[in-house]
Design a protein around this motif. Structure first.
Motif, PDB file in Angstrom:
ATOM      1  N   ALA A  48      12.838   2.985  28.876  1.00 18.64           N
ATOM      2  CA  ALA A  48      12.515   2.477  27.811  1.00 18.64           C
ATOM      3  C   ALA A  48      13.291   0.950  27.569  1.00 18.64           C
ATOM      4  O   ALA A  48      12.466   0.294  26.813  1.00 18.64           O
ATOM      5  CB  ALA A  48      13.072   3.378  26.761  1.00 18.64           C
ATOM      6  N   GLN A  49      14.547   0.947  27.981  1.00 19.08           N
ATOM      7  CA  GLN A  49      15.234  -0.290  27.785  1.00 19.08           C
ATOM      8  C   GLN A  49      14.466  -1.643  28.515  1.00 19.08           C
ATOM      9  O   GLN A  49      14.396  -2.696  27.990  1.00 19.08           O
ATOM     10  CB  GLN A  49      16.746  -0.319  28.412  1.00 19.08           C
ATOM     11  CG  GLN A  49      17.389   0.537  27.665  1.00 19.08           C
ATOM     12  CD  GLN A  49      18.771   0.601  28.353  1.00 19.08           C
ATOM     13  OE1 GLN A  49      19.310  -0.334  29.055  1.00 19.08           O
ATOM     14  NE2 GLN A  49      19.343   1.649  28.379  1.00 19.08           N
ATOM     15  N   GLY A  51      11.195  -1.329  29.104  1.00 26.10           N
ATOM     16  CA  GLY A  51       9.894  -1.570  28.300  1.00 26.10           C
ATOM     17  C   GLY A  51       9.004  -0.984  29.571  1.00 26.10           C
ATOM     18  O   GLY A  51       7.669  -1.315  29.474  1.00 26.10           O
TER      19      GLY A  51
END
Length: 240
Positions: A48-49, A51
């Motif tokens: 998630a960090q 993307g």
């Protein structure tokens, strides 16, 4: 455009890394019993960090051992689940080579040659193996084995480069090997950074495996002491 996710829980430190053309993301925390419940959420958090989604990953690397029995099983179970679910191959990383790579990064670009790794295996024993850094990559020189401090000293001779937790835990027994001109790195700097480097090396070497082959390596058949053995050790300690 390679994207590699990697995780290791073979020691008390849980390490994860994610590399992509856009950058590198690292995570380290306490492992042990917590690893089984935290590996998946932390891996998804790294994605998630960056993307990214699991579908964007090209391969998933894992520390296969030797190391803590529970941690190795947790890593393999998580990697198999992620890899099967996403249809991705896996990369098996020698967990002792991971320690060697961390020491090499601490030593700097000048390091070349043979590195002995010695990790505390509990129960008065040591996991040890030797790795050679040649032309920008690690090669296994001595496969990981289980030693007593005495048998390892007899096997070693006089190594010139040593690393791993056993250098602290068994400092008295291993003292002759730690004398100059030996270089030593008893503590890790960043297992996650080392993990990222070895995942990239394995990918470059084409060491891809099917998810079903994500299996741990055990060099100790016996993983726990019996009640009688624990009592005997307590009595011996009390008498000394």
């Amino acid at each position: 455009m390679t994207v590699l996710l990697a995780l290791d829980s073979s020691t008390e430190t849980m390490a994860l890394s994610l590399t992509s053309p856009a950058g590198r993301w690292l995570f380290e925390s306490d492992g042990g019993p917590q690893a089984s419940s935290r590996l998946v959420p932390e891996a998804l958090a790294l994605l998630a960090q960056a993307g990214l989604k699991l579908a964007d990953v090209d391969a998933i690397a894992f520390g296969r051992g030797p190391g803590a029995f529970t941690g190795l099983r947790a890593a393999c179970a998580v990697v198999q689940g992620l890899a099967f679910g996403a249809g991705k191959p896996v990369l098996a990383i020698d967990s002792l080579m991971l320690v060697a790579e961390d020491a090499r990064q601490q030593a700097g670009a000048a390091f070349e040659g043979l590195m002995w790794v010695a990790m505390d295996a509990r129960m008065g024993e040591i996991y040890a193996g030797a790795y050679r850094w040649v032309e920008g990559a690690w090669q296994q020189d001595q496969a990981p084995m289980l030693y007593s401090p005495e048998s390892l000293m007899a096997h070693w001779g006089q190594p010139t480069a040593l690393c791993g937790s056993a250098l602290t835990v068994f400092a008295d027994q291993l003292a002759p090997a730690l004398q100059a001109p030996t270089q030593s790195w008893p503590r890790h700097q960043s297992r996650a950074a080392a993990l990222a480097a070895l995942a990239a090396q394995a990918w470059t070497q084409g060491a891809l495996l099917d998810a079903a082959e994500a299996m741990p390596i055990y060099v100790r058949d016996k993983v726990a002491q019996t009640t009688a053995e624990r009592m005997a050790l307590r009595e011996q300690a009390a008498a000394s």
